[in-house]
Write a protein that holds these residues in place. Sequence first.
Motif, PDB file in Angstrom:
ATOM      1  N   GLU A   1     -34.307 -24.207 -11.550  1.00 29.39           N
ATOM      2  CA  GLU A   1     -33.859 -23.649 -12.439  1.00 29.39           C
ATOM      3  C   GLU A   1     -32.614 -22.895 -11.255  1.00 29.39           C
ATOM      4  O   GLU A   1     -33.185 -22.703 -10.531  1.00 29.39           O
ATOM      5  N   ASN A   2     -31.828 -22.548 -12.447  1.00 33.63           N
ATOM      6  CA  ASN A   2     -30.861 -21.109 -11.604  1.00 33.63           C
ATOM      7  C   ASN A   2     -30.367 -21.967 -10.883  1.00 33.63           C
ATOM      8  O   ASN A   2     -29.502 -21.493  -9.871  1.00 33.63           O
ATOM      9  N   SER A   3     -29.929 -23.296 -10.480  1.00 33.10           N
ATOM     10  CA  SER A   3     -29.565 -24.238  -9.224  1.00 33.10           C
ATOM     11  C   SER A   3     -28.215 -24.388 -10.188  1.00 33.10           C
ATOM     12  O   SER A   3     -27.379 -24.195 -11.127  1.00 33.10           O
TER      13      SER A   3
ATOM     14  N   ALA B   1     -28.919 -27.395 -12.044  1.00 35.49           N
ATOM     15  CA  ALA B   1     -29.057 -26.645 -13.355  1.00 35.49           C
ATOM     16  C   ALA B   1     -27.311 -27.120 -14.299  1.00 35.49           C
ATOM     17  O   ALA B   1     -27.532 -27.262 -15.278  1.00 35.49           O
ATOM     18  N   PHE B   2     -26.796 -26.141 -13.094  1.00 35.87           N
ATOM     19  CA  PHE B   2     -25.486 -25.550 -14.891  1.00 35.87           C
ATOM     20  C   PHE B   2     -24.469 -26.693 -14.528  1.00 35.87           C
ATOM     21  O   PHE B   2     -23.715 -26.682 -15.470  1.00 35.87           O
ATOM     22  N   GLU B   3     -24.299 -27.236 -13.526  1.00 35.61           N
ATOM     23  CA  GLU B   3     -23.408 -28.618 -13.200  1.00 35.61           C
ATOM     24  C   GLU B   3     -24.019 -29.451 -14.573  1.00 35.61           C
ATOM     25  O   GLU B   3     -23.193 -30.346 -15.597  1.00 35.61           O
ATOM     26  N   THR B   4     -25.213 -29.995 -14.651  1.00 25.67           N
ATOM     27  CA  THR B   4     -26.023 -30.315 -15.743  1.00 25.67           C
ATOM     28  C   THR B   4     -25.527 -30.704 -16.797  1.00 25.67           C
ATOM     29  O   THR B   4     -25.469 -30.833 -17.964  1.00 25.67           O
ATOM     30  N   ALA B   5     -26.276 -28.503 -17.027  1.00 24.36           N
ATOM     31  CA  ALA B   5     -25.608 -28.318 -18.173  1.00 24.36           C
ATOM     32  C   ALA B   5     -24.701 -28.571 -18.288  1.00 24.36           C
ATOM     33  O   ALA B   5     -24.063 -29.008 -20.287  1.00 24.36           O
TER      34      ALA B   5
END
Length: 79
Positions: free
Chosen positions: A26-28, A31-35
């Motif tokens: 989380e908060n990596s 995780a942001f790129e995947t979102a």
Amino acid sequence: MRDTSFLIQAPIAHRGLHNRNGGIPENSMLAFETAMESHYIIELDVHLLKDGNVVVFHDDYLKRMLEYRRQSKARLHVG
């Protein structure tokens, strides 16, 4: 009244699109790129530390994440 319809038009990735079992913390950045690749809205928590640094972290304390790291190490047999 403010238009908040965007909140139901796309899924929201709380702390990014993370997946413990999939190796996406989380908060990596991952995780942001995947979102973003999945067209999710990203929600994250930003904290200002006493020393002036800024961190992206959900909790008020580190305990939950440290427990997760300990469990991960035990599962992976990492020293």
